[in-house]
Design a protein around this motif. Structure first.
Motif: not given
Length: 925
Positions: A267, A714, A717-718, A720, A772, A774, A881
């Motif tokens: 997470y 956001c 770098n994630l 939803r 989701n 990434e 990432r």
């Protein structure tokens, strides 16, 4: 094998002794066959065998099987042992079944029934044996048979702690076989709360299970974050005397600590300030304990202590949000660089490679440059030397590029053959990326060819030729340098290729010197001709015909080469064709035609060495640490704001902006645009994909029968996405199948996790689907949503793009004018800049609209720092990432001409071009 006493099964002990005393393989086989015959006769003829004898013979069969011999009987006797109430007999039965019975055996139903009986037993030992057997077999049949019972056993308040441990690990094994064994939502809360269990063994087993569940469905198990932090805090802040049963060489619960730290790496940093602060305290405590004197000199103590420390550092790197912790982690790793333990040096170098990509810790990593260079020279282990090369590559920037490249070139002479090609690529990338003087770049590449010519790929020498052709100021120097390099007695073929190309284009720039006259150049190149491959000879023939145009005085010598039998009558068709055509070309009387055909190569399109980087990634997939450009150290990094509230809630009616029937309350006005999506639905179609570059919530697509809305959150770098599907009709949608996918190229840059939905949408109903995302690398495409369903008996399809673009991962970045323009100048390479001029769609006095679009796109609007107050200046950091990409933007209005000039600069060419293209289209509407 279980530990059994010799007097308990004397016959087994004698049999094992006989086998060990056999002098040959034949004697062993003879003794085994004799024993198998005896066991077979006992099983068939003696109906009065008691449990002890069955156990003894089953043990012998198991021992024979472990020696590598096939066993084709005895299974039913082993199954019968399961019904025994004696622990040793039941244990041997389960052991035999776990080792010899396959998942598709005919006896599986009998085994399942026996296991069910033991699971219902009040004896915890019998329950544990059954759970261990289920986990050892771990087949789909086992998952189907016990998928409902084991979760109940795990969360039941009546279950003993030792059984809960076995149940958690058994459930983990079945989950890996069949993820559907744990239904979504049914057990989530109760499984997560096992992290609060009083028994440390249960927590340790549950942590492994929850970590696997989180990887599949992180959103559903998000509640584990606060519980994991709370449990970790209790462990790291306690004394080892508080966990006597779970202390390993003075380190309290090291395995559980590692599992919890690894769980939190699934997470982003906790959003709750209290939880976030508590986690920071835990990490600081672990770093502090690493500085304390060891409580034991034994290796087990340092191994356990360092295992927790490295996992904590991994979490600090993953969060990448606490500058103080990142710097402290870097300093701690720096101490390990000179440690006597090879594994610690390796791990320290590997972790520092990742730290070097963070803007917070990059400078701290650079302080260890001399130590890393020394490791490159003195380290015995090749894998550690390779990590040292990786770290030098990752820590390189404009301030230390020349020194690092020089050291890597020096090491290249003695480097292991296994890493030379990778080193060549890294040196070539760094030399181009940080070259302030391209004469230095030419020197570096020619040195690469000289030192490791066999490992210089075509991409490397192609690239140096492109750069020389594109820069007038370096062409004469390149011609002179390559001419000198060709004079060496041992000259690599790649050097001949580079020399032939450059002299063919720019040999005239050094022809004034008698030492490099046209005749000397031709003689020097042709002296290498007979040593080269056919491809290089073909290139040299092209160089010679160029000489005909550049130096008419040596035309006759060139023609002699063309008419030579080795060329004009060559067995190689390519050489023969070139020689004959070039000969005919040289005999043309019209000098204008000759000059036109053989004129200088035009400049190549400007671009970074992304081809080299892609080649490097192919050599070591998943292991290449990026060397990112970073924002100036004065840049202030602000927390990224998320849109809306903490949850994905629908907008209220008061927020709606009107438009067509808005079932979802997302409030986007209709703006008919039938060009974008593909659909066979009737009526007007609204596709708002373009608007989502500057907004996160709204109606994405709508026609007469369906409405699709989006809400986006956001962080780093994630991202939803909540996709809302609304049925606008009086009929249900059947076989409703939304499929979210990415192209092969895009799937390398983003990772998608899509939650499944029901296949029926009732009339007038709406529901959401979670996606989701990434961001792994930069990208310029968008994922696809392909929706197929039946409406009123007719098939319907909708094919649209989802509003996930690179700007969704931009973090607005505040900075002062000095920092901005310093960074602006650093990003001055042509490949780092993209610029467009376009006409304003609205009066330029309406500055609020322009500001809203720039801010909505994701940038921080920097006011009062540009000398021209009418200009718009923005900054942001794109999080992926693998690296962080700094982006700067200037929008300059010309009010008289009603035109804008938009300039975007970033460390990645494709990012600059994409942002410029999108914003031009957005601002011109």
């Amino acid at each position: 094998m279980p530990a059994v006493r010799g007097d308990g099964m004397r016959g087994l002990a004698v049999f094992i002794s006989d086998i060990r005393n056999c002098k040959s393989k034949e004697a062993e086989i003879k003794r085994i066959n004799k024993e198998l015959a005896n066991i077979r006769s006992k099983f068939k003829g003696d109906k009065t065998l008691d449990g002890y004898q069955k156990k003894k013979y089953v043990c012998k069969l198991l021992f024979i099987f472990l020696l590598g011999h096939d066993i084709d009987f005895g299974q039913i006797e082993a199954v019968n042992l399961l019904s025994s109430n004696k622990y040793t007999e039941k244990q041997i039965g389960y052991l035999f079944i776990s080792v010899l019975i396959s998942g598709n055996s005919e006896l599986i139903q009998l085994i399942v029934q026996s296991i069910k009986n033991d699971l219902a037993s009040r004896n915890p030992v019998h329950v544990s044996l059954a759970l261990q057997c289920i986990a050892n077999i771990g087949s789909k049949d086992m998952a189907e048979a016990f998928g409902q019972e084991i979760p109940k056993l795990l969360v039941s308040g009546d279950t003993l702690d030792v059984v809960k441990q076995s149940a958690a690990l058994c459930l983990l094994r079945l989950f890996r076989t069949d993820p559907s064994v744990i239904p979504s939502g049914e057990w989530t809360s109760r499984i997560v709360h096992l992290l609060n269990d009083q028994h440390m063994g249960v927590v340790t087993a549950a942590a492994s299970l929850i970590d696997a569940l989180v990887k599949k469905n992180p959103e559903e198990y998000k509640g584990c974050i606060s519980l994991a932090v709370s449990r970790l805090s209790r462990i790291v802040t306690s004394s080892y005397t508080d966990f006597q049963d779970y202390t390993y060489y003075f380190v309290p619960a090291p395995w559980l600590s590692v599992k919890l730290l690894r769980l939190l790496q699934n997470y982003p940093p906790p959003e709750d300030p209290g939880v976030r602060g508590r986690l920071s305290e835990c990490l600081e405590t672990i770093l502090n304990k690493a500085q304390e004197p060891p409580k034991s000199k034994k290796i087990q103590h340092s191994n356990a202590k360092n295992a927790v420390l490295f996992e904590a550092i991994s979490l600090i790197i993953h969060n990448d949000s606490e500058p103080n912790l990142l710097v402290r982690a870097c300093n701690q790793l720096g101490q390990f660089l000179s440690h006597r333990e090879t594994n610690l040096r390796y791990l320290a170098l590997e972790s520092m490679c990742i730290l070097a990509t963070s803007e917070f810790s990059h400078e701290a990593v650079k302080k260890h440059q001399e130590t890393v260079i020394n490791a490159l020279k003195t380290e015995r282990d090749v894998s550690v030397r390779q990590r040292a090369v990786d770290l030098l590559y990752a820590m390189c920037d404009k301030s230390n590029a020349e020194e690092i490249v020089l050291e890597m070139l020096a090491y290249l002479e003695t480097a292991d053959y296994s890493i030379r090609e990778e080193m060549v690529l890294k040196v070539a990338i760094l030399a181009e990326k940080y070259a302030t003087d391209y004469k230095w770049y030419v020197d570096v590449i020619l040195n690469l060819i000289r030192l490791a010519g066999d490992y210089v790929s075509e991409e490397v020498w192609y690239r140096v030729i492109q750069i020389v052709i594109n820069r007038d100021d370096v062409q004469g120097y390149a011609a002179k340098t390559v001419f000198e390099a060709l004079q060496a007695q041992a000259c690599h073929e790649n050097m001949v290729k580079v020399g032939g190309y450059i002299l063919g284009e720019f040999g005239n720039l050094i022809a004034g010197d008698a030492r490099s006259s046209p005749a000397v150049q031709l003689q020097l190149l042709h002296s290498k001709f007979h040593l080269c491959s056919s491809m290089t000879r073909a290139l040299l023939l092209s160089t010679y015909v160029k000489f005909v145009n550049l130096f008419p005085e040596i035309k006759s010598h060139v023609e002699e080469i063309f008419v030579a039998d080795s060329n004009l009558r060559s067995a190689d068709a390519e050489l023969q064709q070139r020689a004959s055509e070039y000969l005919a070309l040289s005999k043309l009387t019209s000098l204008d035609v000759l000059a036109t055909v053989l004129e200088e190569m035009p400049p190549f399109p400007e671009k970074e060495s992304s081809g080299l980087l892609n080649l490097l990634k192919k050599k070591r997939p998943g292991r290449v640490i990026e060397n990112p450009d970073r924002l100036d150290e004065h840049v202030k990094k602000e927390p990224r704001e998320t849109n809306g509230t903490s949850g994905l809630t629908l907008a209220s009616n008061t927020e709606q902006e009107g438009g067509s029937a808005d079932l979802l309350g997302l409030g986007v006005p209709s703006a008919g645009n039938g060009n974008g999506p593909t659909t066979n639905g009737a009526g007007a179609v609204t596709n708002n994909i373009q608007k989502f570059y500057c907004k996160n919530n709204g109606v994405l697509y709508e026609n007469d029968i369906i409405q699709i809305g989006v809400k986006t959150e956001c962080r780093s770098n994630l991202a939803r996405l909540a996709l809302f599907y609304g049925n606008k009709t009086n009929h249900p949608f059947m076989n409703f199948q939304p499929n979210v996918s990415a192209s092969p190229a895009l799937s390398l840059a983003i990772l998608l996790q899509v939650k499944q939905v029901d296949s029926t949408v009732e009339a007038g109903a709406q529901f959401q689907q979670m996606v989701n995302v990434e961001c792994v690398n930069d990208f310029d495409e968008q994922p696809d949503l392909n929706l197929v369903y039946n409406y009123n008996g007719a098939p319907q399809t909708v094919n649209i793009k989802l509003p996930i673009s690179i700007n969704k991962f931009i973090e607005p970045t505040e900075m002062n004018g000095e920092a901005f323009f310093s960074r602006w100048k650093n990003l001055s390479l042509p490949a780092q800049e993209s610029q467009k001029i376009f006409k304003a769609a609205h009066p330029m006095e309406a500055t609020d609209s322009t500001k809203a679009k720039l801010i909505g796109y994701g940038f921080q609007l920097l006011e009062n720092i540009d000398p021209n107050p009418d200009n718009y200046v923005c900054a942001g950091i794109i999080h992926t990432r693998s690296l962080q990409i700094g982006c700067l933007l200037r929008l300059e209005p010309n009010k008289q001409a009603q035109m804008y000039r938009l300039t975007t600069r970033s460390s990645v060419e494709a990012v600059s071009q994409h942002i410029t293209s999108v914003l031009c289209e957005t601002l011109s509407k």
